[in-house]
Design an enzyme around this catalytic site. Structure first.
Site, PDB file in Angstrom:
ATOM      1  CE  LYS A 294      55.247  50.161  68.433  1.00 39.59           C
ATOM      2  NZ  LYS A 294      55.433  51.284  67.492  1.00 39.59           N
TER       3      LYS A 294
ATOM      4  NE  ARG B 208      57.234  56.746  62.673  1.00 42.68           N
ATOM      5  CZ  ARG B 208      56.661  56.258  63.774  1.00 42.68           C
ATOM      6  NH1 ARG B 208      57.173  56.539  64.952  1.00 42.68           N
ATOM      7  NH2 ARG B 208      55.583  55.524  63.706  1.00 42.68           N
TER       8      ARG B 208
ATOM      9  CE1 TYR C 115      77.788  56.964  93.473  1.00 37.02           C
ATOM     10  CE2 TYR C 115      75.667  56.133  92.690  1.00 37.02           C
ATOM     11  CZ  TYR C 115      77.013  55.934  92.973  1.00 37.02           C
ATOM     12  OH  TYR C 115      77.580  54.705  92.749  1.00 37.02           O
TER      13      TYR C 115
ATOM     14  CG  MET D  79      73.384  50.367  87.117  1.00 36.59           C
ATOM     15  SD  MET D  79      74.995  49.706  86.651  1.00 36.59           S
ATOM     16  CE  MET D  79      75.736  51.131  85.853  1.00 36.59           C
TER      17      MET D  79
END
Length: 345
Positions: free
Chosen positions: A33, A128, A242, A290
């Protein structure tokens, strides 16, 4: 190239499957998956089929349809999400086996595709997916009289061998399924490692195939190398990135590399991870942004063109630990911008 290189060792993948298969006397399937845990379901699936896998598991029908196109008609593809509304044509046309989770899904399947194979997922305590004990008791006779291929459940705490939930779910699974003639499955990777009483008729390893815990003996499968775009000299007291998150305490050489949180390098790695050059650790400094990260390469004997962040020096789980997460998230977050290269298989 300005993008990172994600190399996938398909021979290591097959070796991991064979090692897990050798731990049991039952059929060993494979979970592919989330695009083969981020590594490419088609390529991963073909390598595993060549190694001997006859039955695969995916999360949703759309993944199953793509896998069917990659693998052809000679394997079984099971869908954990079951028979969802709108999936009937896809399940039928692509020969998928839904693991039905509710009485409504079972009704939908038997009415829409009465001769088509299916499986049943039971809830043994994870709360679940799956039928609870009362629901199963009300439909078991009907379901087992049809083309039911598998009855399964899923362990919540298999990564912790001493957790009492493992025994609780095992006992509940026995209570719900003992005496049926349909094959049963309870164990994924962690369940395999718990021992034979958890193996039943088939196992369905996932993360262990891809080099992740709790399979500590797994071979690394994914290798991620990031190209250096620029190296600059930074004086003592200057800051990098940053928010001025890192300040040089000495004259330093700072490499800027192509890769960031848009590529699955989690922002939580900021200031706490390493990259590697020829086995030598290089600290990631400043914030993960990013598209870019920065590393202090001052102590390297030469300026690097590439640094590794994932592989033999730093496994998926080691990197995950630095980000406060798990190897599953590292693998499945690997972004689409990487140039993927496959070896073996």
């Amino acid at each position: 190239m300005s993008t990172g290189f994600l190399s996938v060792d398909l021979d290591a993948l097959a070796t991991n499957w064979r090692a897990l298969d050798a731990m049991t006397d039952v059929e060993t399937c494979a979970v592919v998956k989330a695009d083969g845990y981020g590594l490419g379901a088609g390529k991963v699936g073909r390598a595993l089929a060549k190694a001997g896998v006859k039955r695969f598991f995916v999360a949703v029908a759309e993944e199953g349809a793509e896998l069917r196109q990659a693998l052809g008609p000679n394997v079984e593809i099971c869908v954990f999400a079951g028979h969802m509304r709108g999936d009937t044509d896809m399940i039928g046309d692509m020969m998928l086996t839904p693991m039905v989770n509710t009485v409504g899904q079972l009704t939908r399947h038997l009415e829409a595709l009465p001769e088509h194979p299916f499986g049943v997922q039971l809830d043994t305590g994870m709360n679940r997916l799956g039928l609870e004990i009362g629901e199963w008791a009300s439909v078991a006779e009907i379901a087992l009289a049809q083309n039911c291929r598998l009855v399964m459940s899923h362990l919540a705490c298999a990564g912790d061998p001493d957790h009492p939930m493992n025994r609780q779910q095992l006992d509940q699974f026995h209570l719900m399924t003992d005496g049926i003639s349909v094959p049963r499955s309870l164990a994924a990777t962690g369940g395999i490692l718990l021992g034979p009483e958890y193996h039943f008729d088939l196992t369905r390893p996932g993360v262990g195939l891809y080099g992740g815990m709790p399979f500590a003996d797994a071979q690394p499968v994914a290798y991620l190398d990031l190209p250096v775009i620029q190296v600059r000299d930074v004086e003592e007291g200057e800051t990098v990135g940053y928010a001025n998150a890192w300040t040089a305490k000495r004259p330093s050489k700072i490499a800027t590399l192509s890769g960031g949180y848009a590529d699955g390098l989690l922002r939580a790695l900021s200031g706490g991870a390493n990259l590697y050059h020829g086995g030598q650790a290089v600290p990631l400094v400043g914030r993960v942004s990013m598209d870019l990260i920065t590393a202090d390469v001052t102590d390297l004997p030469e300026l690097p063109g590439v640094l590794s962040i994932l592989g033999s020096d730093q496994t998926v789980d080691a990197l995950a630990a630095r980000a406060g997460t798990i190897g599953y998230e590292i693998l499945t977050s690997l972004g689409p911008r990487y140039a993927r290269r496959y070896a073996g298989g």
